[in-house]
Design a protein around this motif. Structure first.
Motif, PDB file in Angstrom:
ATOM      1  N   ILE A 140       0.836  -1.200   0.000  1.00 39.11           N
ATOM      2  CA  ILE A 140       0.000   0.000   0.000  1.00 39.11           C
ATOM      3  C   ILE A 140       0.874   1.253   0.000  1.00 39.11           C
ATOM      4  CG2 ILE A 140      -0.300   0.286   2.506  1.00 39.11           C
ATOM      5  CD1 ILE A 140      -2.958   0.675  -0.328  1.00 39.11           C
ATOM      6  N   ASN A 141       2.079   1.158   0.539  1.00 35.63           N
ATOM      7  CA  ASN A 141       2.990   2.304   0.465  1.00 35.63           C
ATOM      8  C   ASN A 141       3.547   2.484  -0.941  1.00 35.63           C
ATOM      9  OD1 ASN A 141       2.794   3.368   3.058  1.00 35.63           O
ATOM     10  ND2 ASN A 141       4.270   1.916   3.889  1.00 35.63           N
ATOM     11  N   MET A 187       1.728   1.799  -3.564  1.00 39.02           N
ATOM     12  CA  MET A 187       0.582   2.436  -4.219  1.00 39.02           C
ATOM     13  C   MET A 187       0.538   3.923  -3.889  1.00 39.02           C
ATOM     14  SD  MET A 187      -0.762   0.155  -6.084  1.00 39.02           S
ATOM     15  CE  MET A 187       0.946  -0.391  -6.265  1.00 39.02           C
ATOM     16  N   ALA A 188       0.959   4.281  -2.673  1.00 42.49           N
ATOM     17  CA  ALA A 188       1.014   5.701  -2.311  1.00 42.49           C
ATOM     18  C   ALA A 188       1.993   6.447  -3.198  1.00 42.49           C
ATOM     19  CB  ALA A 188       1.403   5.853  -0.835  1.00 42.49           C
ATOM     20  N   CYS A 233       0.269   6.986  -6.433  1.00 45.07           N
ATOM     21  CA  CYS A 233      -0.753   8.023  -6.284  1.00 45.07           C
ATOM     22  C   CYS A 233      -0.135   9.416  -6.296  1.00 45.07           C
ATOM     23  CB  CYS A 233      -1.543   7.805  -4.991  1.00 45.07           C
ATOM     24  SG  CYS A 233      -2.699   6.420  -5.064  1.00 45.07           S
ATOM     25  N   ASP A 237      -5.477   9.595  -4.804  1.00 44.66           N
ATOM     26  CA  ASP A 237      -5.573   9.593  -3.344  1.00 44.66           C
ATOM     27  C   ASP A 237      -5.534   8.146  -2.863  1.00 44.66           C
ATOM     28  OD1 ASP A 237      -6.210   9.829  -0.647  1.00 44.66           O
ATOM     29  OD2 ASP A 237      -7.678  11.418  -0.972  1.00 44.66           O
ATOM     30  N   VAL A 238      -4.521   7.807  -2.074  1.00 40.23           N
ATOM     31  CA  VAL A 238      -4.317   6.421  -1.676  1.00 40.23           C
ATOM     32  C   VAL A 238      -5.331   5.933  -0.661  1.00 40.23           C
ATOM     33  CG1 VAL A 238      -2.709   6.910   0.212  1.00 40.23           C
ATOM     34  CG2 VAL A 238      -2.512   4.752  -1.074  1.00 40.23           C
ATOM     35  N   LEU A 289      -8.384   4.542  -2.355  1.00 40.90           N
ATOM     36  CA  LEU A 289      -7.885   3.359  -3.040  1.00 40.90           C
ATOM     37  C   LEU A 289      -7.789   2.189  -2.070  1.00 40.90           C
ATOM     38  CD1 LEU A 289      -6.478   1.836  -5.392  1.00 40.90           C
ATOM     39  CD2 LEU A 289      -4.330   2.853  -4.605  1.00 40.90           C
ATOM     40  N   PRO A 321      -1.600   3.416   4.536  1.00 45.40           N
ATOM     41  CA  PRO A 321      -0.315   3.915   4.024  1.00 45.40           C
ATOM     42  C   PRO A 321       0.292   4.928   4.974  1.00 45.40           C
ATOM     43  CG  PRO A 321      -2.141   4.990   2.908  1.00 45.40           C
ATOM     44  CD  PRO A 321      -2.746   3.936   3.788  1.00 45.40           C
ATOM     45  N   GLY A 359       0.967  10.016  -0.381  1.00 45.15           N
ATOM     46  CA  GLY A 359      -0.018   9.380  -1.239  1.00 45.15           C
ATOM     47  C   GLY A 359      -1.335  10.112  -1.354  1.00 45.15           C
ATOM     48  N   ARG A 360      -1.391  11.379  -0.884  1.00 43.01           N
ATOM     49  CA  ARG A 360      -2.655  12.108  -0.877  1.00 43.01           C
ATOM     50  C   ARG A 360      -2.520  13.417  -1.656  1.00 43.01           C
ATOM     51  NH1 ARG A 360      -6.386  11.753   3.983  1.00 43.01           N
ATOM     52  NH2 ARG A 360      -7.707  11.356   2.166  1.00 43.01           N
TER      53      ARG A 360
END
Length: 482
Positions: free
Chosen positions: A260-261, A263-264, A267, A273-274, A277, A294, A473-474
């Motif tokens: 997930i990090n 994916m951040a 993003c 925005d993670v 997600l 994340p 990730g935001r």
């Protein structure tokens, strides 16, 4: 005492465990185990000793550190763990729990010896340092004059238990009457008492029916059904499989967090925005939502060193390619720390030198005073090295942090840490940080800029109070959904 009868689902065994008795030499039967020793009284050992006493066993904790033994004997823990110190005092009062520095006393006292010493990362490479494990067996072995069971709980490279079994056979006067088993621990810091007294599973790695029977006896209070709970699931396996269970579990958890990090990172590059997600992924029953938060990544005394030791052992076994993804998981995790430093530098106008940075958090996770491989302190140290004045506050880990990072400054409250700061970093998700009033805190700072390194603060609330809110990730600005 006959072992409790368990359902088939609870009695799961590997094929190798089912056939193991054919190749094991018979040994004298062991008496009913009522006396246990716990070798090593760090976080794992102290917790296990206290909880075994709470289950009704006479328990003797052993450590070579006389000061630690004296503190535990006086009812004081050398670390913070919710609920454990009260339970320690309760069990000392019953007389079932004592502590010693004598291996000879432990050998004479106990029928079952739990090995709970540390296995830190080696200083010269990623592998596990087994000097404390080997030293404990070498010190205990010569005193084992009657049938007993040495039960490893420490996280070790696969193959260690078999090696220790051979070593013990050479050292122990009891010969084959002194057996080795492996019973990995699955403690979460902040939940250690719960995880010991009500674990989500038990794993026994054994080489004989005798060892299995004795472990069933020790854990009978957990394996027998009770009105308020179902029996704890039990998996019985061989030594190597039991050793692998803990590192496999930690590796899977590390992958999920690192995924997930990663994916951040995507993003951030794509302007996505993670958090929504991750929320969407959590509804997939094949994935689930746990550990999909994340942030600045994982740390502590287990996950980082365990996955590194696992990859090192896999290389030794000639299957390094099979776990190569763990190198990438480790790299993703460490990059998140650099990403927070980069955000702090950006919010400081491109240069951290001379800036005052407030860091909320020092422990690697809430509910603990453990600062081993703490992402919060790693970030604080990196920022301080770029010339910033860094002030740290943590509800529990201040004393430990001061000892290891003397160059950092420390404050005894959120407000005092934030006074005059140019950027505020939220790096350990203690509940009290979520309750901060951003408007009141905004009066004390030099610049209303915050980096939420754990993605647990209410972004809308902070932005409404006039803060520039950033998180990994935001989106940088505009509407944000929490």
């Amino acid at each position: 005492m006959e072992p409790p009868v368990l359902s088939k689902s609870v009695q799961s065994k590997s094929a190798s465990a089912q056939s193991r008795t054919a190749t094991v030499t018979a040994a004298p039967p062991l008496p009913r185990a009522r006396r246990l020793s716990v070798i090593g009284t760090g976080y794992l050992g102290a917790t296990h000793a206290v909880c075994m006493a709470a289950l009704g066993f006479e328990t003797l904790g052993l450590d070579v550190d006389a000061e630690k033994v004296a503190a535990l004997s006086a009812g004081r823990l050398p670390f913070y763990e919710p609920g454990l110190e009260d339970l320690l005092r309760d069990q000392l009062a019953t007389g079932r729990l004592r502590f010693t520095t004598s291996y000879e006393e432990a050998a004479a006292f106990a029928d079952v010896h739990f090995l709970c010493v540390g296995t830190p990362q080696r200083t010269d490479g990623p592998g596990a340092d087994l000097r404390y494990v080997d030293g404990a067996v070498q010190a205990l072995g010569p005193h084992l004059t009657r049938p007993c069971l040495l039960v490893g709980k420490s996280t070790v490279p696969v193959g260690t238990a078999a090696r220790l079994e051979a070593l013990l056979a050479q050292l122990a006067p009891a010969g084959q009457g002194a057996e080795v088993a492996w019973n990995p621990e699955f403690l979460r810091e902040g939940f250690a008492v719960q995880d010991t007294l009500r674990p989500d599973r038990l794993v026994f790695g054994v080489t004989s029916d005798r060892a299995e029977r004795l472990l069933r006896e020790v854990y009978a209070p957990l394996l027998e059904p009770a009105e308020e709970r179902e029996p704890v699931p039990l998996v019985v396996a061989d030594l190597a499989t039991a050793e692998l269970v803990k590192v496999a579990a930690n590796s899977f958890l590390a992958m999920k967090i690192s995924f997930i990090n990663a994916m951040a990172e995507v993003c951030e590059a794509a302007g996505a925005d993670v958090l929504p997600l991750a929320q969407a992924l959590s509804h997939d029953p094949r994935i689930g939502g746990r550990f999909l938060r994340p942030g600045v990544g994982f740390g502590g005394g287990c996950l980082p060193k365990d996955i590194r030791a696992f990859t090192a052992r896999a290389e030794e076994l000639g299957v390094g390619r099979a776990v190569r993804f763990l190198h990438q998981a480790d790299e993703v995790n460490l990059r998140r720390r650099d990403a927070v430093v980069g955000l702090a530098r950006e919010l400081s106008g491109g240069d951290l030198c001379g800036r005052r940075i407030a860091v909320l958090g020092a422990a690697f996770k809430p509910g603990s005073d453990d600062i081993r491989d703490s992402p919060a302190l790693a970030v604080a140290d990196l920022i301080e090295r770029e010339g910033a004045e860094v002030v740290v506050y943590d509800p529990m880990a201040m004393d430990n942090a001061r000892k290891v990072f003397p160059a950092l400054s420390f404050a005894d409250s959120v407000t005092k840490a934030a006074v005059g700061s140019d950027v505020l970093l939220h790096l350990t998700e203690w509940p009290e940080f979520e309750d901060i009033d951003p408007r009141a805190l905004g009066v004390t700072v030099a610049g209303q800029r915050i980096i939420d390194g754990r993605n647990t603060l209410d972004a809308s609330r902070w932005r409404a109070a006039g803060w520039e809110y950033r998180a990994l990730g935001r989106p940088r600005s505009g509407p944000i959904r929490d």
